[in-house]
Design an enzyme around this catalytic site. Sequence first.
Site, short mmCIF file in Angstrom:
data_model
loop_
_atom_site.label_atom_id
_atom_site.label_comp_id
_atom_site.label_asym_id
_atom_site.label_seq_id
_atom_site.Cartn_x
_atom_site.Cartn_y
_atom_site.Cartn_z
N HIS A 252 0.83 -1.20 0.00
CA HIS A 252 0.00 0.00 0.00
C HIS A 252 0.87 1.26 0.00
O HIS A 252 0.51 2.30 0.54
CB HIS A 252 -0.90 -0.01 1.23
CG HIS A 252 -2.31 0.42 1.00
ND1 HIS A 252 -3.37 -0.46 0.97
CD2 HIS A 252 -2.86 1.66 0.80
CE1 HIS A 252 -4.50 0.23 0.79
NE2 HIS A 252 -4.21 1.50 0.67
N ARG A 255 1.64 2.79 3.42
CA ARG A 255 0.60 3.59 4.07
C ARG A 255 -0.18 2.80 5.10
O ARG A 255 -1.05 3.34 5.79
CB ARG A 255 -0.37 4.13 3.01
CG ARG A 255 0.28 5.05 2.02
CD ARG A 255 -0.58 5.28 0.79
NE ARG A 255 -1.68 6.19 0.97
CZ ARG A 255 -1.59 7.51 0.91
NH1 ARG A 255 -0.42 8.07 0.68
NH2 ARG A 255 -2.64 8.28 1.07
N GLY A 285 6.98 2.47 -4.55
CA GLY A 285 8.28 3.12 -4.67
C GLY A 285 8.81 3.26 -6.09
O GLY A 285 9.96 3.68 -6.26
N ARG A 287 9.68 5.11 -9.08
CA ARG A 287 9.79 6.54 -9.35
C ARG A 287 10.45 6.84 -10.69
O ARG A 287 10.51 7.99 -11.10
CB ARG A 287 10.59 7.23 -8.22
CG ARG A 287 9.96 7.06 -6.83
CD ARG A 287 8.62 7.78 -6.71
NE ARG A 287 7.97 7.53 -5.43
CZ ARG A 287 6.99 6.64 -5.25
NH1 ARG A 287 6.51 5.93 -6.27
NH2 ARG A 287 6.45 6.47 -4.07
C1 FNR Z 1 -3.42 4.71 -2.28
N1 FNR Z 1 -3.47 3.31 -2.30
C2 FNR Z 1 -4.68 2.68 -2.29
N2 FNR Z 1 -4.75 1.32 -2.43
C3 FNR Z 1 -5.94 0.68 -2.44
O1 FNR Z 1 -5.95 -0.54 -2.59
N3 FNR Z 1 -7.10 1.39 -2.29
C4 FNR Z 1 -7.12 2.74 -2.15
O2 FNR Z 1 -8.18 3.34 -2.03
C5 FNR Z 1 -5.88 3.43 -2.14
N4 FNR Z 1 -5.83 4.78 -1.99
C6 FNR Z 1 -4.61 5.44 -2.12
C7 FNR Z 1 -4.58 6.84 -2.08
C8 FNR Z 1 -3.37 7.50 -2.26
C9 FNR Z 1 -3.36 9.01 -2.26
C10 FNR Z 1 -2.18 6.77 -2.45
C11 FNR Z 1 -0.85 7.47 -2.66
C12 FNR Z 1 -2.21 5.40 -2.44
C13 FNR Z 1 -2.23 2.52 -2.47
C14 FNR Z 1 -1.89 2.43 -3.95
O3 FNR Z 1 -2.88 1.73 -4.66
C15 FNR Z 1 -0.54 1.71 -4.16
O4 FNR Z 1 -0.56 0.44 -3.54
C16 FNR Z 1 0.64 2.52 -3.62
O5 FNR Z 1 0.41 3.90 -3.78
C17 FNR Z 1 1.90 2.11 -4.37
O6 FNR Z 1 3.02 2.75 -3.87
P1 FNR Z 1 3.61 4.12 -4.51
O7 FNR Z 1 3.64 3.98 -6.01
O8 FNR Z 1 2.70 5.21 -4.07
O9 FNR Z 1 4.94 4.23 -3.88
#
Ligand code: FNR
Length: 356
Positions: A252, A255, A285, A287
Amino acid sequence: MNPQVTGQPTVIRTLPHLHQRAQAELLPDVWAYIDAGAGAEATRTDNESAFTQWQVLPRLLSGVTTVDTATSFLGIELAAPLMTAPIGCDRLLHPTGQTAVVTATTSRSTVAVVAEASATSLEDVAAAATGPKIMQVHAQGAVSEFLALAERARAAGYAALCVTIDCPVLGWRERLRRLSITVDPAHFSGNHTDGRFATALLGESGSAWTWDTLADAAERLPLPLVVKGVLTASDARRALECGARSVIVSNHGGRQLDSVPATLDQLPEILDAVDGRAPVGIDGGFRTGLDVFKALALGADVVLLGRPVAMGMALDGAHGVEQVLDLFTAELRRTMVLAGCARISDINADLLRRRT
Ligand code: FNR
């Protein structure tokens, strides 16, 4: 919404420039919402630094003049092995939100994974652009409601259902708490007529779902199942036992639970466990196009882009996301020529060595 967006087309010259502009130009709360990870953000940082552990051994004098980045995922043709990751709360970032993302993935012949936690309904997102889309849903709530949502996704033309398993409750977003950034539940509620989904997602208790719940739901699913959030070989096997047609290696973007390993570090053991039975996607990650090249060389089939797409969308809607997809693709192409790979299938582990 981000009122600093002026309506002037934003020019994004490189991917670091995207990051720089987003940090400088987005409202501080919007920037923090995109950029923040959970806890001390160790996983968010590790995701990005994992790429430096790998060095490229190019095939020189390979005579590669042009490259073809085309590939496919679950039978869907992709112009490049890139998809957009689900970005919930999308209209907090830009008024067009995920409709901008699907417009961009359609024009760039790739696939958007559309988030459930959105102010815009999955039907409205689907209607915005004709290209293939995958619907993301959370592994939570009553199975009957989950299946009803899956049926709506099927009826709206989505190609698969991507179930996120690493979000039984939102992660401890230290930075957002410190900055007192809270999200209006309306930003999560476009797919649900009552507030239960937003309340569950924003609440304190975890989801009651187990692997048995997923297996039960999967049996009755009207769409191919993709499982997102896999970080171990054993969970990859379990996902396939549940009938998953693909797994996405993901934490995620750091997060959710902080201190879990970087996705790139977990990719090899998951590929071993899957053993060619299903395509394996990865996010976290990425980039640069070079990062994408390294994951493909390790054996991933497709890369999902999260924050870069969120930043492009927040800066300039569909035009911003198109530029992000173009930059990743252009950099991947350049890397392929330099490394001597004419096709995606030429990118393999012989081209990498682990830094000593
Ligand atoms: C997410 N991600 C995410 N994943 C998911 O399964 N449901 C969601 O609603 C969200 N919402 C979301 C919001 C924002 C602002 C971000 C940045 C990310 C996670 C996303 O799908 C993904 O797994 C990660 O963002 C991948 O990592 P990087 O590319 O951000 O480093």
